[in-house]
Structure formats: C-alpha cells, structure tokens
Design an enzyme around this catalytic site. Structure first.
Site, PDB file in Angstrom:
ATOM      1  N   LYS A   1       0.842  -1.202   0.000  1.00  0.00           N
ATOM      2  CA  LYS A   1       0.000   0.000   0.000  1.00  0.00           C
ATOM      3  C   LYS A   1       0.876   1.251   0.000  1.00  0.00           C
ATOM      4  CE  LYS A   1      -3.964  -1.827   2.453  1.00  0.00           C
ATOM      5  NZ  LYS A   1      -4.489  -2.170   3.765  1.00  0.00           N
TER       6      LYS A   1
ATOM      7  N   GLN B   1      -5.329  -1.433   9.747  1.00  0.00           N
ATOM      8  CA  GLN B   1      -5.223  -2.763   9.138  1.00  0.00           C
ATOM      9  C   GLN B   1      -5.875  -3.814  10.036  1.00  0.00           C
ATOM     10  OE1 GLN B   1      -3.761  -3.441   6.032  1.00  0.00           O
ATOM     11  NE2 GLN B   1      -4.573  -5.492   6.360  1.00  0.00           N
TER      12      GLN B   1
ATOM     13  N   ASP C   1     -11.642   2.909   4.038  1.00  0.00           N
ATOM     14  CA  ASP C   1     -12.071   1.506   3.955  1.00  0.00           C
ATOM     15  C   ASP C   1     -13.598   1.415   3.819  1.00  0.00           C
ATOM     16  OD1 ASP C   1     -10.318  -0.573   3.815  1.00  0.00           O
ATOM     17  OD2 ASP C   1      -9.923  -0.675   5.976  1.00  0.00           O
TER      18      ASP C   1
END
Ligand SMILES: NC(=O)c1ccc[n+]([C@@H]2O[C@H](COP(=O)([O-])OP(=O)(O)OC[C@H]3O[C@@H](n4cnc5c(N)ncnc54)[C@H](OP(=O)(O)O)[C@@H]3O)[C@@H](O)[C@H]2O)c1
Length: 299
Positions: free
Chosen positions: A55, A99, A122
């Site tokens: 990422k 995460q 997200d």
C-alpha cells in the site's frame, strides 16, 4: 477449452492507478493539496506487513503522501484510539486505514467507528454503511467498489435490469456489493449459508459474485451461460503437484468448469485481489477532494 473472457484485474488496477496519478497531479497543481493516506498496523502479522508495504509503495507511486504507523501487538485499545484521534485531526491526512485483523484484546467495531467518517477510506464506519444504504455520498468499501468497476468495464455502464446474485453477506464484501448493484438498478439476491438450493439461485444470475471463503465451491453447472462471474474468494489450498508442503491460491469458484460456461470471469489470483489497493487509492483521492471542497474526479 475455456469460452469465457478472462477479466484481467492486474491490468485494470494498473490503468486505474495511472488515472489516479494524473488526477493527483492535477489536484496538486490546482489547489496545492497532496492527498495523504495513513495506515495503522498493530502487531507483526507477516501477511498484513506485506500488504501494508505494498500500500505504502503504491500510494507514493501515485504521487500521494504515505504515512505508516506501526504499533506494538500489546498496545492498549485506548492508545490505539488516541493514535486514530491524532490522525483524524491531522490536516495532512485525508485517508485513514486501520489494518485488520486487530489483536484479540481490541474491540474492532469501536476502533473502526473512531475513524472520522470523512477519512474512512475503507468504508467500514457505520455512518458510511448508512450513507451507502440511503444513497448519500459515502466512502465505499474497496473490494466491492472495485468489483463494480470491473463489472461495468466488462458489461458496459448500464447494468439496469440484470439479475445479480451475491453469495456471502459479510459487512465488508457481500452487503455493500449487493447495495452497489442495487444502486445500478440490478435485481439483487443475497445468498448465504442458509440459502436453499444455492446452485439454482446461482443459475439465475447474469452477474454472479462469490464472496464465501470456500475453495472452488461454485461449479460450472451452477452458472448461467454467458454470465459475468466475479470471484472475490482467496483460499490457500495444498498443491502436492508443486511439491511436498506447497500451496496455491484458489477462489470460491471452480475456475476451469466455470470458464466453460461463463461469458466473463475473474481468475484467482489476478482478478479482484489486485484491484483492492488501487481502489483504496481512488477512495483516498475522493476523500481528499471532498475535504478540500473540490468535486472528486471520476477515475
Ligand atoms: N480480493 C480481495 O481483496 C478480498 C477482500 C475481502 C475478502 N476476500 C475474500 O473473500 C472471501 C469472503 O470474505 P468475507 O470477509 O466476506 O467472508 P466472511 O465474513 O467469512 O463471510 C462469508 C460469507 O459466506 C457465506 N457462506 C459460508 N459458507 C457458505 C456456504 N456453504 N454456502 C453459501 N454461503 C456460505 C457466509 O454465510 P453466513 O452469513 O450464513 O455465515 C457469509 O455470509 C474470503 O475468501 C476472503 O479471503 C477477498
């Protein structure tokens, strides 16, 4: 002999990243603002570490600022929440991703819902889930958003009236996927572990999305001829043909038999997986534009 078009997620993701990089450069030139994505990683899960490194690399390659915050596995939930609050208040950060999975002593929902909804790239915050459900501007979860982009790229922009069956009803894939296809005017069925006669439900689908987590469960004779099949599943299975103890990745769809019948299908690996990070970058650009009061570009 496979009849289906193979949907190349890697190539699609590459094209998407290039379009994002152009728009980031334009945003910087027009406003002086550089989008910033902060990723918080708790603990040392090797798979998460690889994912977070990828990422960071792809964020920088698109011309955005990347901030990685690594916290010790034993960090308290309060300290993690304090880190999230600090990022919420940081004007250089437009997207925040914590995460998952988090260590067992954390309340995942509480942490997710501590992220400012405007920076929740997200799309897991309950406010964003509600906005998506009610047709308002939302941050949309990356995997289902990427799936819709690939479906439209394959079938054309107008999906009106097509029958979509989503197998799986998780909050991160199945439910938002169903909502997005409903927003595209599809007739949507959500199937799950209690669905009666799943093969028959699947055979009705013009668009079949598998998000189950069961290796090669969906067979070729469950698929309507010509259907567009999107396989979200990522399952590691033994691969004795590669040598003792070796493994390989397969999807939730039995690719070989499905490709005989489908019109188009995503492979695993190389289908949905590569899209997810590219869409995260698209979401970061969207979040940055909204925060800066600029209309987000279509990428
Ligand atoms: N490509 C990517 O970037 C990406 C991103 C996220 C997830 N994934 C993969 O996608 C898959 C699904 O992920 P998830 O997080 O949505 O999984 P999840 O939370 O475990 O949900 C799985 C869903 O599948 C349903 N299901 C399980 N067994 C079934 C069966 N025999 N028949 C019909 N439905 C069944 C479950 O039904 P119930 O609700 O009734 O239990 C549940 O709704 C996993 O393989 C995951 O690794 C990939």
């Amino acid at each position: 002999m496979s009849a289906a078009k193979r949907i190349d997620g890697k190539a699609f993701a590459q094209g998407l990243r290039e379009r994002i990089a152009l728009q980031v450069a334009k945003l910087k030139a027009d406003t002086g603002v550089t989008p910033g994505l902060a990723v918080v990683l708790v603990g040392e899960d090797p798979a998460s570490e690889v994912y977070v490194r990828n990422k960071a690399k792809q964020t920088a390659e698109c011309g955005m600022n990347s901030f990685t915050h690594k916290l010790n596995e034993a960090v308290s939930e309060d300290d993690l929440l304090a880190k999230v609050a600090q990022l919420n208040a940081d004007p250089a950060v437009h997207g925040i991703l914590v995460q998952l999975p988090l260590p067992g002593h954390m309340d995942t929902a509480r942490v997710i819902n501590a992220v400012a909804p405007a920076k929740d790239v997200d799309g897991f915050h309950v406010i964003n889930a509600g906005r998506l459900m009610t047709g308002q501007d939302a941050m949309v979860p990356c995997t289902p958003l990427g799936c819709v982009m690939m479906i439209k790229d394959t079938l054309g922009q107008d999906l009106s009236g097509l029958r979509a069956v989503i197998v799986g009803r998780s909050n991160i894939v199945g439910k938002p996927m169903a909502q997005l296809l409903l927003n595209e005017n599809c007739t949507v069925t959500i199937a799950h572990s209690r669905t009666r006669d799943l093969p028959e439900e699947c055979r009705r689908a013009d668009i079949l999305v598998a998000a189950v987590g069961r290796p090669q469960m969906i067979k070729g004779d469950w698929i309507k001829p010509g259907a567009c099949v999107i396989d979200v599943g990522i399952n590691r299975v033994a691969a004795p043909e590669k040598g003792e103890g070796k493994t390989r990745l397969v999807g939730d769809v039995d690719f070989d038999s499905a490709a005989e019948v489908a019109g188009a299908i995503t492979p695993v690996p190389g289908g949905v997986g590569p899209m997810t990070i590219a869409v995260l970058l698209a979401n970061t650009l969207t979040a940055c534009c909204r925060i800066a009061g600029v209309e987000p570009p279509r990428v």
